[in-house]
Design an enzyme around this catalytic site. Structure first.
Site, PDB file in Angstrom:
ATOM      1  N   CYS A 189       1.397   3.785  -2.922  1.00  0.00           N
ATOM      2  CA  CYS A 189       0.281   4.597  -3.400  1.00  0.00           C
ATOM      3  C   CYS A 189      -0.167   5.605  -2.357  1.00  0.00           C
ATOM      4  CB  CYS A 189      -0.890   3.700  -3.778  1.00  0.00           C
ATOM      5  SG  CYS A 189      -2.282   4.599  -4.465  1.00  0.00           S
ATOM      6  N   HIS A 190      -0.330   5.155  -1.127  1.00  0.00           N
ATOM      7  CA  HIS A 190      -0.890   6.009  -0.074  1.00  0.00           C
ATOM      8  C   HIS A 190       0.164   6.723   0.755  1.00  0.00           C
ATOM      9  CE1 HIS A 190      -4.829   4.403  -0.977  1.00  0.00           C
ATOM     10  NE2 HIS A 190      -4.350   3.186  -0.868  1.00  0.00           N
ATOM     11  N   HIS A 236       7.341  11.988 -12.557  1.00  0.00           N
ATOM     12  CA  HIS A 236       7.950  10.662 -12.462  1.00  0.00           C
ATOM     13  C   HIS A 236       9.243  10.640 -13.273  1.00  0.00           C
ATOM     14  CE1 HIS A 236       8.014   6.499 -11.382  1.00  0.00           C
ATOM     15  NE2 HIS A 236       7.974   6.096 -12.632  1.00  0.00           N
ATOM     16  N   HIS A 268       4.491   6.854 -19.314  1.00  0.00           N
ATOM     17  CA  HIS A 268       5.670   6.249 -18.700  1.00  0.00           C
ATOM     18  C   HIS A 268       6.726   6.095 -19.791  1.00  0.00           C
ATOM     19  CE1 HIS A 268       8.382   3.613 -16.537  1.00  0.00           C
ATOM     20  NE2 HIS A 268       7.693   3.825 -15.424  1.00  0.00           N
ATOM     21  N   CYS A 304       0.783  -1.239   0.000  1.00  0.00           N
ATOM     22  CA  CYS A 304       0.000   0.000   0.000  1.00  0.00           C
ATOM     23  C   CYS A 304       0.812   1.285   0.000  1.00  0.00           C
ATOM     24  CB  CYS A 304      -0.916   0.044   1.230  1.00  0.00           C
ATOM     25  SG  CYS A 304      -1.657  -1.531   1.677  1.00  0.00           S
ATOM     26  N   MET A 333     -10.090   0.864  -6.328  1.00  0.00           N
ATOM     27  CA  MET A 333      -9.614   0.072  -5.193  1.00  0.00           C
ATOM     28  C   MET A 333      -9.636  -1.408  -5.572  1.00  0.00           C
ATOM     29  SD  MET A 333      -8.638   0.268  -2.018  1.00  0.00           S
ATOM     30  CE  MET A 333      -8.521  -0.781  -0.566  1.00  0.00           C
TER      31      MET A 333
END
Length: 587
Positions: free
Chosen positions: A88-89, A369, A411, A85, A126
């Site tokens: 992402c978080h 990125h 990307h 996780c 999710m």
């Protein structure tokens, strides 16, 4: 909760009353579940790198308002969080590419409510962790309680910590004064052996392994010094290694750990009126703590640490964890260009005087990125993948020249430069989230009307592209798709004829050419990389740690198989970098 860009319980708090009502009862594994609305490409990308920060000692922080947890339960949940996780978080759960998961949001929703979304997923992105089989019912319950407690904070990593890890195994005075081997250094490839914490140095002329060198875990990139003598690699665990290519057998001469999690490294390349800074400094950027470090170019001695914590470019809100993404060395000024993900800012770091460091802050878009130079090396093209944009940074004027809308989740790696038959010089990026390739004009002088605009969109094999590549001596454009869920696509590459883009692409069955065993794992084909002459293209065929992998070399003129490199020591090869092309920013 696995590192998805659009995941987070907080992101679905305004979903339908039906789902909210469903949350009143505990989740049962046998219940009927809705179809998972999760992009498997995005999921595969985010799952590729668990955060190494989870292995660090932390103080458990239990919230008295949250459901009770034992210390043992908290430690298990913390491990799951950092494996699945945190990317992402965020380490602190305050939101990164995903939404925040802090107690002020989660406690009021309750455990049962949270369990539903962890178990079943949501249309907002999710993942369906329980019904996919990746988490058990007990683990879902554990995570629903864990995210109601305060997030434990990993330790900071300051100068004393870095100095404790700094090692110079061969002092500069003891190194060769001239090249002591017969290798064609410009045609050496540095290949990441992801799961063994090593890089393989491979002779591009003979296709033989020169040395297997111990490094940090899951090396993200290799970068070459301005002189071409030194190779710098950085692992995701923050370890930077300095390899001397002049030694009889190239090997490590220095190392340092600049943080607990990291991605980027580069060395100074500027030589001009302000002085000759080639090979003088090295810079590395960390995910945790959010900071970058300037080091001595001969020894990797850390000299100065700069935090990147601050306000976001759009909402102007404080972000405690803005991670350092791509870093490049300017050719126009004594500057490093440092891209900060969560704040959406590009920092132009002037290193001419470290005691009076000057930083010009440019705001572009979140979340910055990777990226690369245009063919003139004046404009740095950086992907803001959460915004579906490319920021164009003018390294001569220190300003944002443009922000370009492209496809879903760009990307590019470093991207690809070539001369379009109609629109002149262009830079290309592929996308994780769709099948397109965007071609952006990069010549504001002779092709002003096309400058910093998408001049053409090509159709590729599918989403899941990570790298795209060309070469000044090539008439081809190569695009991989290693994260596409279809094995036929992830195990092959698309090749375009630059002079005739309209005819579409040719598919090369790279994994098939590798001749690996039928049970050889995923066999994802990743990162096209040219040799120094521009007449060969190398690919990694990336299988599981316990399966055979390989490198495949293609003749760029004929698009035929030229060589396959197999060796028991080549384990989970991912990125590979040609010394000359990396040194001179050729792509």
């Amino acid at each position: 909760m696995k590192n998805l860009r659009l995941s987070a319980v907080a992101a679905v708090l305004l979903t339908s009353m039906a789902l909210a009502a469903q949350a009143q009862a505990p989740v049962k594994a046998t219940a009927q579940v809705p179809e998972a609305h999760v992009n498997p490409v995005e999921k595969a990308y985010e799952n590729a790198g668990a955060s190494p920060v989870g292995k660090e000692p932390m103080v458990n922080s239990l919230n008295p308002k949250a459901p009770p947890m034992t210390v043992a339960e908290f430690d298990v949940a913390r491990k799951i969080y950092f494996e699945r996780c945190a990317g992402c978080h965020g380490v602190l759960r305050k939101g990164a590419t995903g939404k925040p998961l802090t107690p002020d949001i989660t406690v009021g929703k309750g455990t049962d409510y949270l369990k539903v979304f962890i178990a079943y997923g949501s249309p907002a992105g999710m993942p369906n962790w329980q019904t996919s089989g990746e988490l058990t019912e007990a683990q879902v319950d554990l995570m629903a309680r864990y995210i109601q407690h305060d997030a434990p904070q990993p330790p900071e990593w300051g100068m004393a910590d870095m100095k404790n890890t700094w090692k110079v195994t061969v002092q500069p005075k003891d190194r060769p004064t001239r090249k002591m081997n017969n290798f064609n250094i410009g045609n050496i490839f540095s290949t990441t052996l992801r799961d063994t914490g090593e890089v393989a140095l491979i002779d591009g002329d003979t296709k033989q392994i020169i040395n297997i060198i111990k490094t940090g875990y899951a090396v993200h990139i290799s970068r070459t010094s301005a002189s071409g003598r030194y190779l710098f690699v950085i692992g995701r665990d923050g370890r930077v290694n300095m390899i001397d290519l002049w030694m009889p057998k190239p090997d490590n001469v220095a190392e340092v750990r600049i943080g607990l999690e990291a991605r980027s490294v580069d060395s100074s390349k500027y030589k001009g009126k302000e002085g000759d800074f080639t090979d003088k400094l090295v810079i590395a950027g960390a995910y945790w703590p959010p900071q970058f470090v300037l080091m001595n170019g001969d020894t990797l001695e850390p000299l100065k640490i700069v935090s990147t914590r601050g306000m976001t470019v759009d909402t102007q809100e404080y972000h405690p964890e803005p991670r350092v993404a791509s870093i490049v060395a300017s050719h126009y000024k004594p500057e490093f260009i440092v891209n900060v993900k969560e704040t959406g800012k590009t920092l132009m770091v002037n290193y001419a005087d470290l005691d009076s460091l000057k930083i010009t802050e440019l705001g572009s878009a979140r979340f910055l990125h990777d990226g690369g130079w245009d063919s003139t090396k004046r404009y740095f093209m950086v992907a803001a993948n959460n915004s579906n944009k490319i920021g164009v940074i003018d390294a001569k004027e220190d300003k944002v020249a443009a922000i370009v809308d492209v496809g879903k989740i760009p990307h590019p790696g470093r991207g690809a430069n070539f001369v379009h038959p109609k629109f002149g010089p262009v830079w290309a990026t592929g996308h994780l989230g769709d099948e397109t390739i965007s071609l952006i004009g990069t010549d504001p002088v002779k092709h002003k009307a096309q400058a910093f605009k998408v001049v053409q969109t090509l159709k590729g094999q599918g989403g899941g592209a990570l790298f795209i590549k060309s070469h000044p001596k090539s008439q081809h454009l190569y695009s991989d798709t290693p994260l596409n869920p279809d094995p036929k696509i992830s195990q092959s590459v698309a090749v375009y004829d630059i002079k005739n883009l309209e005819k579409g692409f040719t598919v090369l069955p790279i994994a098939e050419w590798a001749g690996l065993a039928a049970d050889g794992g995923a066999k994802r084909v990743v990162q096209p990389e040219f040799n120094v002459a521009g007449d060969e293209v190398w690919f990694s065929v990336w299988s599981a740690k316990d399966k055979q992998s390989a490198l495949v070399v293609v003749d760029d003129k004929t698009l035929k198989l030229k060589a396959v490199i197999k060796d028991p020591r080549i384990i989970t090869p991912t990125g590979h970098f040609n010394v000359n092309n990396t040194q001179n920013d050729i792509y």
